[in-house]
Design an enzyme around this catalytic site. Structure first.
Site, PDB file in Angstrom:
ATOM      1  N   LYS A  72       0.820  -1.068   0.033  1.00 38.10           N
ATOM      2  CA  LYS A  72      -0.059   0.115  -0.124  1.00 38.10           C
ATOM      3  C   LYS A  72       0.894   1.143  -0.131  1.00 38.10           C
ATOM      4  CE  LYS A  72      -3.917  -2.080   2.535  1.00 38.10           C
ATOM      5  NZ  LYS A  72      -4.459  -2.552   3.879  1.00 38.10           N
ATOM      6  N   GLN A 113      -4.533  -1.986   9.567  1.00 35.27           N
ATOM      7  CA  GLN A 113      -4.363  -3.231   8.958  1.00 35.27           C
ATOM      8  C   GLN A 113      -5.066  -4.313  10.044  1.00 35.27           C
ATOM      9  OE1 GLN A 113      -3.479  -4.030   5.922  1.00 35.27           O
ATOM     10  NE2 GLN A 113      -3.797  -6.014   6.405  1.00 35.27           N
ATOM     11  N   ASP A 115     -10.859   2.869   4.030  1.00 33.95           N
ATOM     12  CA  ASP A 115     -11.235   1.287   4.079  1.00 33.95           C
ATOM     13  C   ASP A 115     -13.008   1.102   4.125  1.00 33.95           C
ATOM     14  OD1 ASP A 115      -9.496  -0.519   3.697  1.00 33.95           O
ATOM     15  OD2 ASP A 115      -8.913  -0.587   5.805  1.00 33.95           O
TER      16      ASP A 115
END
Ligand code: NAP
Length: 293
Positions: free
Chosen positions: A55, A99, A122
């Protein structure tokens, strides 16, 4: 039997990255700061670290500022939530992702709810999930967002089609079913899970079959209608005798299923590359304040 059209996720992802890069370049030319995406990682899980690094790398490629906040496995839940407060209040951070998975002593649902919905690139926060359900502007979860983009950019007809989604996880199957049934996509959707009966017959009705089940080669040729579009979300590393020691495959038995499809995504190179790109698109939206005005 006709050859299927391969849905090239790598190519589409690269095209979108080029589009984002061009937009960032214009921002910089006009004297503005670049968008800033932060990744938050707890512990030393190898897969999580490599995902976060990827990422970071792709963020930098499009010209974003990218930062990694790394915490030890034993950080307390309270300390962790305080860090999120810091990110929520930092006006130079446009979006951030936590994460997953988190260590067991940290409540994941509490953490997701603690992220400022305006920075939740997200798309996991209940506010964004609710807005998606109501077809309001929201950050869409990256993998389903990527799949919708693949379908749209390949010009695959969806209106009035039967779509079967295999798997009902919070991050893939459930939002996928919502998006495919929304106005614009206009599919008639069936969402299947481990308690579904007559799975094979249901899959056989699908014009568009989306497999997010987490079992290698689960979808076999006898489950697929002639001419269907098959989207394979699964990612599995299977050990073999190759130099690498493994090969990567999906939830679909590609070799047997592909000859029966009109369109199909390969693994690797199909859905996978779209996930990070969707995160970058969400970050640009956050920077431009397109979702929460
Ligand atoms: P998950 O949370 O494990 O969910 C799997 C779903 O499949 C569950 O809803 C489960 O039903 C259902 N299921 C399991 N066995 C079944 C069976 N025999 N018949 C019918 N349904 C069954 O998985 P996920 O996070 O959604 O991920 C799915 C796959 O996609 C994994 O391989 C993952 O690695 C991959 N993935 C790829 C990307 C990408 O970027 N390409 C992103 C995310 C995930 P129940 O709910 O009843 O248990």
């Amino acid at each position: 039997m006709k050859k299927p059209i391969l849905i090239d996720g790598k190519l589409i992802a690269q095209t979108i990255k080029n589009e984002i890069k061009a937009e960032v370049s214009k921002l910089l030319d006009s004297g503005k700061r670049p968008p800033h995406l932060v990744a938050v990682l707890v512990g030393n899980d190898g897969a999580s670290l490599s995902y976060v690094k990827s990422k970071e790398k792709q963020s930098k490629e499009v010209g974003f500022t990218s930062s990694l906040y790394k915490f030890p496995e034993n950080i307390t839940e309270k300390e962790f939530l305080e860090t999120l407060d810091f990110l929520n209040n930092d006006s130079e951070v446009d979006g951030y992702i936590v994460q997953l998975p988190l260590p067991k002593h940290i409540d994941t649902k509490k953490v997701i709810a603690h992220v400022d919905p305006q920075k939740d690139v997200d798309g996991f926060h209940p506010a964004n999930a609710g807005r998606m359900l109501l077809s309001m502007p929201s950050y869409l979860p990256a993998t389903p967002y990527g799949i919708v983009t693949l379908i749209e950019r390949n010009g695959i007809e969806t209106s009035g089609k039967n779509c079967v989604v295999l798997g009902r996880s919070d991050i893939v199957g459930t939002p996928m079913a919502v998006l495919m049934s929304r106005k614009g996509m206009d599919c008639t959707v069936t969402l299947c899970h481990s308690k579904t009966q007559n799975l094979k017959e249901i899959c056989k009705q699908a014009d568009i079959l989306i497999a997010a089940i987490g079992k290698p080669h689960f979808v076999t040729e006898d489950m697929v209608k002639e001419g269907a579009t098959v989207i394979d979300v699964g990612i599995h590393r299977i050990e073999d005798n190759s130099e690498k020691g493994y090969y990567v495959t999906g939830d679909v038995d590609y070799e047997k299923v592909a000859p029966h499809c009109s369109y199909i995504t390969p693994v690797p190179g199909g859905v996978g590359p779209m996930t990070i790109v969707s995160l970058l698109s969400n970050t640009l939206k956050a920077y431009k304040k397109e979702v929460y005005k």
